[in-house]
Design a protein around this motif. Structure first.
Motif, PDB file in Angstrom:
ATOM      1  N   CYS A 293       0.840  -1.203   0.000  1.00  0.00           N
ATOM      2  CA  CYS A 293       0.000   0.000   0.000  1.00  0.00           C
ATOM      3  C   CYS A 293       0.873   1.250   0.000  1.00  0.00           C
ATOM      4  O   CYS A 293       1.723   1.431   0.867  1.00  0.00           O
ATOM      5  CB  CYS A 293      -0.923  -0.005   1.212  1.00  0.00           C
ATOM      6  N   THR A 294       0.623   2.119  -0.967  1.00  0.00           N
ATOM      7  CA  THR A 294       1.404   3.356  -1.094  1.00  0.00           C
ATOM      8  C   THR A 294       0.684   4.558  -0.485  1.00  0.00           C
ATOM      9  O   THR A 294       1.206   5.674  -0.539  1.00  0.00           O
ATOM     10  CB  THR A 294       1.666   3.665  -2.580  1.00  0.00           C
TER      11      THR A 294
ATOM     12  N   CYS B 164      -2.128   5.904  -1.593  1.00  0.00           N
ATOM     13  CA  CYS B 164      -2.577   6.791  -2.682  1.00  0.00           C
ATOM     14  C   CYS B 164      -4.018   7.264  -2.495  1.00  0.00           C
ATOM     15  O   CYS B 164      -4.458   8.172  -3.183  1.00  0.00           O
ATOM     16  CB  CYS B 164      -2.441   6.074  -4.028  1.00  0.00           C
ATOM     17  N   TYR B 165      -4.753   6.625  -1.618  1.00  0.00           N
ATOM     18  CA  TYR B 165      -6.148   6.990  -1.310  1.00  0.00           C
ATOM     19  C   TYR B 165      -7.128   6.715  -2.460  1.00  0.00           C
ATOM     20  O   TYR B 165      -8.237   7.223  -2.448  1.00  0.00           O
ATOM     21  CB  TYR B 165      -6.267   8.455  -0.860  1.00  0.00           C
ATOM     22  N   CYS B 166      -6.718   5.947  -3.474  1.00  0.00           N
ATOM     23  CA  CYS B 166      -7.664   5.609  -4.558  1.00  0.00           C
ATOM     24  C   CYS B 166      -8.839   4.802  -4.001  1.00  0.00           C
ATOM     25  O   CYS B 166     -10.000   5.020  -4.389  1.00  0.00           O
ATOM     26  CB  CYS B 166      -6.960   4.791  -5.637  1.00  0.00           C
ATOM     27  N   CYS B 167      -8.562   3.841  -3.104  1.00  0.00           N
ATOM     28  CA  CYS B 167      -9.631   2.999  -2.541  1.00  0.00           C
ATOM     29  C   CYS B 167     -10.603   3.859  -1.737  1.00  0.00           C
ATOM     30  O   CYS B 167     -11.828   3.718  -1.853  1.00  0.00           O
ATOM     31  CB  CYS B 167      -9.030   1.889  -1.671  1.00  0.00           C
TER      32      CYS B 167
ATOM     33  N   LEU C 268      -7.872   4.757   5.775  1.00  0.00           N
ATOM     34  CA  LEU C 268      -6.436   4.487   5.790  1.00  0.00           C
ATOM     35  C   LEU C 268      -5.873   4.989   7.108  1.00  0.00           C
ATOM     36  O   LEU C 268      -5.999   6.178   7.422  1.00  0.00           O
ATOM     37  CB  LEU C 268      -5.736   5.211   4.643  1.00  0.00           C
TER      38      LEU C 268
ATOM     39  N   PRO D 203      -4.953   0.016   5.309  1.00  0.00           N
ATOM     40  CA  PRO D 203      -6.366   0.118   4.922  1.00  0.00           C
ATOM     41  C   PRO D 203      -7.234  -0.633   5.933  1.00  0.00           C
ATOM     42  O   PRO D 203      -6.931  -1.765   6.303  1.00  0.00           O
ATOM     43  CB  PRO D 203      -6.410  -0.557   3.546  1.00  0.00           C
TER      44      PRO D 203
ATOM     45  N   CYS E  51      -7.377  -0.250  -6.869  1.00  0.00           N
ATOM     46  CA  CYS E  51      -6.052  -0.242  -6.216  1.00  0.00           C
ATOM     47  C   CYS E  51      -4.951  -0.469  -7.256  1.00  0.00           C
ATOM     48  O   CYS E  51      -4.903  -1.512  -7.891  1.00  0.00           O
ATOM     49  CB  CYS E  51      -5.978  -1.314  -5.128  1.00  0.00           C
ATOM     50  N   PRO E  52      -4.063   0.497  -7.443  1.00  0.00           N
ATOM     51  CA  PRO E  52      -3.062   0.368  -8.511  1.00  0.00           C
ATOM     52  C   PRO E  52      -1.877  -0.518  -8.151  1.00  0.00           C
ATOM     53  O   PRO E  52      -1.077  -0.865  -9.019  1.00  0.00           O
ATOM     54  CB  PRO E  52      -2.593   1.815  -8.725  1.00  0.00           C
ATOM     55  N   SER E  53      -1.755  -0.870  -6.872  1.00  0.00           N
ATOM     56  CA  SER E  53      -0.543  -1.593  -6.475  1.00  0.00           C
ATOM     57  C   SER E  53      -0.806  -3.048  -6.101  1.00  0.00           C
ATOM     58  O   SER E  53       0.104  -3.739  -5.668  1.00  0.00           O
ATOM     59  CB  SER E  53       0.106  -0.876  -5.287  1.00  0.00           C
TER      60      SER E  53
ATOM     61  N   LEU F 183      -4.845  -4.891  -2.442  1.00  0.00           N
ATOM     62  CA  LEU F 183      -6.127  -5.460  -2.029  1.00  0.00           C
ATOM     63  C   LEU F 183      -6.457  -6.653  -2.925  1.00  0.00           C
ATOM     64  O   LEU F 183      -6.480  -6.527  -4.153  1.00  0.00           O
ATOM     65  CB  LEU F 183      -7.247  -4.416  -2.145  1.00  0.00           C
TER      66      LEU F 183
HETATM   67  S1  SF4 Z   1      -5.793   2.013  -3.477  1.00  0.00           S
HETATM   68 FE1  SF4 Z   1      -4.366   0.397  -2.844  1.00  0.00          FE
HETATM   69  S2  SF4 Z   1      -2.344   1.422  -2.698  1.00  0.00           S
HETATM   70 FE2  SF4 Z   1      -3.916   3.065  -2.768  1.00  0.00          FE
HETATM   71  S3  SF4 Z   1      -4.326   3.504  -0.569  1.00  0.00           S
HETATM   72 FE3  SF4 Z   1      -5.852   1.960  -1.213  1.00  0.00          FE
HETATM   73  S4  SF4 Z   1      -4.928  -0.040  -0.687  1.00  0.00           S
HETATM   74 FE4  SF4 Z   1      -3.270   1.516  -0.637  1.00  0.00          FE
END
Ligand code: SF4
Ligand code: SF4
Length: 279
Positions: A13-14, A16-19, A49, A66, A147-149, A152
């Motif tokens: 998890c970076t 990034c707050y996408c989720c 987060l 997360p 999630c780009p990484s 999840l």
């Molecule tokens: S989208 Fe993925 S990488 Fe970005 S905050 Fe959420 S769990 Fe972390």
């Protein structure tokens, strides 16, 4: 019948707050009866987060964890609800009925993970549903989609070929905090533990000691692991449990040195000076 579960790999998890954003986008102002009522614009974070800062200057690390409803098999929120307002579906998803739960504030207080939010306007407890309205259409939860990484992972625990099944079968996962008592369906990898780090210097020339061997030994287990310092003379052992350790520093031409550490919180040993062997 599927048994839905999620694995969260914190090490991926970076932050990034996408989720977080995707969850808000999916639920703000959108009703999904009979599973959920619309989420208010502010104050609710069904996918949150938790930022965990580790260590102190000059060795600071940050982990983003997360956190969402754990879809517990032994869920206190189900027990706290009246009139069956919170129930567990056969596929494992815990649902707060948006009609029956009106006025039942005690449901919020029952969750040990604090992932149920009180909607003041609707007088309603609300939380993550694993995007159950999407599962019915063959889709996975929105947070997992975006999630780009790959932090999840979502799937069916009853399918031994699913990624979640394989990861859980590896027995490397763990529950978050109070989890084991409530039997969560959200599993974690890479939750932050403790580290010992430091910087090694050749004392005679006051230069970074690149390539010094550093050996960490657990006092109670007797087990050792090794690493080499990098070109800044830095080293780190992460993922440690609390306890007593010895850290031994060795480099050809220099006197070996050992430092004992009673590890309770993340520890930076500062600058470790190695003295030249006199010939
Ligand atoms: S989208 Fe993925 S990488 Fe970005 S905050 Fe959420 S769990 Fe972390
Ligand atoms: S994490 Fe909280 S809200 Fe979710 S099932 Fe468990 S007790 Fe209920």
């Amino acid at each position: 019948m599927a048994k839905w579960a999620m694995v969260i790999d914190v090490s991926r998890c970076t932050g990034c707050y996408c989720c977080f954003t995707a969850c808000k986008d999916e639920y703000w102002d959108n009703d999904y009866p009979p599973y959920s009522a619309a989420q208010p614009r502010h104050g609710q974070f069904w996918m949150d987060l938790v930022k965990k800062e580790r260590g102190t200057y000059p060795w600071v690390k940050v982990a983003y964890i997360p956190v969402l409803c754990m879809q517990c098999d032994n869920a206190p929120c189900v027990k706290a609800a009246k009139n069956g307002a919170v129930y567990k579906r056969p596929d494992g998803i815990v649902i707060i009925d948006p009609e029956k739960a009106v006025g039942q504030r005690q449901i919020v207080d029952a969750c040990p993970y604090h992932v149920i939010f009180w909607n003041e306007e609707k007088q309603l407890p609300q939380k993550c549903t694993f995007c159950v309205h999407m599962l019915a259409k063959g889709k996975i939860p929105k947070c997992v989609q975006v999630c780009p990484s790959g932090a999840l992972v979502f799937g069916d625990l009853d399918d031994p070929k699913s990624d979640v099944s394989k990861i859980v079968a590896s027995k490397k996962t763990e529950a978050l905090n109070h989890g084991r008592k409530t039997k969560p369906r959200v599993y974690y990898l890479g939750l932050p533990k403790l580290f010992i780090a430091g910087s090694v210097v050749f004392g005679d020339v006051d230069e970074c000691a690149e390539g010094a061997r550093v050996t960490l030994t657990g006092q109670s287990t007797g087990k050792s692991i090794e690493t080499l310092t990098n070109n800044f003379g830095d080293f780190e052992f992460d993922g440690l449990g609390a306890g007593e350790y010895s850290v031994k520093f060795e480099c050809k031409g220099y006197k070996a040195k050992t430092v004992n550490v009673d590890l309770k919180t993340d520890k930076h040993l500062g600058v470790v000076n190695l003295a030249r062997v006199r010939s």
